[in-house]
Scaffold this active site. Structure first.
Site: not given
Length: 482
Positions: A157, A287
């Site tokens: 999970h 970026s």
């Protein structure tokens, strides 16, 4: 027109212009397609001559000398005139083979060249992909062996669960890729030639050509199949080979897409944790706004293309479902788009995946730090058992550990500090009987179970045997253009 002869005013599929390999683009090129048509016409004529049809060696030689001499401008004009691509190329081939022109396409239907060429291209494309996938598995195999003993957090999970090893996780990835390779091998081995079947698969035209001699019709089918490099052909087909074949191949690709999407998502998550990183080139920019960024762009590309690959299988499934009787032409335009895009997509993914696996970077200190923040909680049962062996009360010890664990977790969450559970235990007089054993209780190597041996067993028993078949075919280091 620019100096590189690319028409920037015309749409080009990104899979061809940016991502896929030269060999896969050649495999789906017009030159490969139409020269294969001509080879198939030559194979048909050769086999028909051997079985008694009046075809001369001179005609065969003329065809043989012009297999790649294709006048595409004439072919386009012929197709504009006849509105039929196969007949356009029959006439174009005949123009450079005037002596052979009367016997080109003798007894055949369009699907003789169209479908059989598609099957050749699908087969050859798989031969390009399989060694590339084997190469990725080989790289992952070496990575797993190198890191088989390196403890790391494992997750359920996306929550810290237990301790595994970096190598064990890599084997989870490798096992899925191994299934994909076996699926590719299976579907490749099951590909059959459509063969020489006539208009709707009855072979009536060839039975008439051989004056009712069924044995010669069957021998013609066998000879052409052998010349095309196939071991077997369909006994039953309509005008086309069953479109379920396309669905079978693309189902394998879709399954492979799911595998690589999972692998690259894992790497992207681990990259966010700063435990693992795909290679990042010296001049690469992450970026335009944030100079420090090191985005997992290759993994993101694979996930993006993998979703395309997963979705494409719906087309051949739907196409197979709507083939009326012996065939309908609404399969043609769809297949022209879907089949090449699927192969080029799988090819682009494998090239990118190889580049990732060649340069995966592991950060053991970050892995150890993250493990150190969770391991004391995971070790609480071992600490509890050590106290019981020293005469402690199990329930009382459990409550002590629970209370200290809650305090430590609270400090981590509310103050952003590292886990201090072990320090709290050391300061609590209750745990004095096991202080000398405490470090052993939180040694990560004692929590990895059989991870290391599982890696070794898996590689020796499953991976190496498969890779041995590809030892002379593994792909050399790749450098992605983009």
């Amino acid at each position: 027109m620019s100096q590189d002869s690319t028409d920037y005013n015309t749409y080009r599929t990104p899979l061809s212009s940016r991502y896929a390999s030269k060999e896969m683009k050649i495999n789906f090129s017009d030159q490969k397609k139409f020269s294969t048509w001509r080879k198939l016409w030559l194979y048909l004529a050769q086999a028909e001559k051997e079985l008694g049809i009046d075809i001369t060696n001179e005609q065969l030689e003329e065809m043989s000398q012009n297999l790649t001499n294709i006048n595409y401008k004439q072919a386009a004009m012929e197709e504009q005139k006849f509105k039929h691509d196969v007949m356009a190329h029959v006439h174009t081939f005949g123009a450079v083979c005037p002596k052979a022109a009367p016997i080109i396409h003798l007894g055949a239907t369009s699907c003789y060249v169209g479908d059989n060429t598609d099957l050749i291209v699908l087969r050859d494309g798989l031969e390009i992909l399989k060694p590339k996938l084997a190469t990725c598995i080989a790289l992952l195999r070496n990575f797993a062996m190198e890191h088989k003993d390196l403890p790391c957090l494992s997750y359920t999970h996306l929550q810290a669960a237990q301790v595994s090893t970096v190598g064990k996780r890599a084997c989870i990835w490798a096992q899925d890729l191994l299934m994909d390779l076996k699926n590719m091998e299976r579907v490749s081995s099951e590909l059959r030639f459509r063969g020489v079947k006539g208009t709707t698969g009855t072979q009536a035209s060839f039975l008439a050509l051989f004056d009712g001699d069924a044995a010669k019709v069957e021998e013609l089918d066998r000879k052409v199949t052998e010349l095309a490099g196939f071991k077997s052909h369909f006994i039953i087909c309509g005008q086309t080979y069953s479109r379920k074949v396309d669905a079978e191949v693309l189902s394998v690709f879709a399954s492979f897409g799911a595998t690589v999407h999972k692998i690259c998502t894992d790497i992207r998550l681990l990259s966010s944790f700063k435990e693992l990183e795909e290679p990042f080139e010296a001049d690469q920019i992450g970026s335009s706004a944030m100079p420090y960024k090191r985005n997992p762009m290759r993994c993101e590309r694979i996930c993006s293309l993998a979703r395309l690959l997963i979705s494409l299988v719906m087309n051949p499934l739907q196409t197979a479902s709507v083939q009326w009787m012996e065939r309908t032409l609404d399969d043609s335009a769809n297949r022209r788009v879907v089949l090449p895009e699927a192969y080029l997509g799988a090819d682009a993914i494998l090239m990118t995946l190889q580049a990732i696996f060649e340069g995966l970077v592991v950060y053991p200190k970050v892995i150890a730090k993250r493990l150190g923040d969770e391991l004391p909680f995971m070790a609480s049962e071992a600490i509890l058992m050590a106290m019981v062996k020293e005469g402690g009360n199990r329930q009382e010890c459990h409550e002590k550990l629970r209370s200290l664990a809650i305090q430590s977790a609270s400090v981590m969450k509310q103050e952003g500090l590292s886990c201090d559970l072990i320090d709290r235990i050391k300061k609590d007089d209750y745990f004095k009987p096991i202080l000398s054993k405490l470090d052993g209780c939180v040694n990560p190597t004692t929590f990895i179970g059989m991870s290391s041996s599982q890696v070794e067993t898996f590689i020796k028993s499953e991976v190496d045997e498969v890779l041995d078949k590809y030892k002379d075919k593994l792909v050399k280091s790749v450098k992605l253009e983009i």
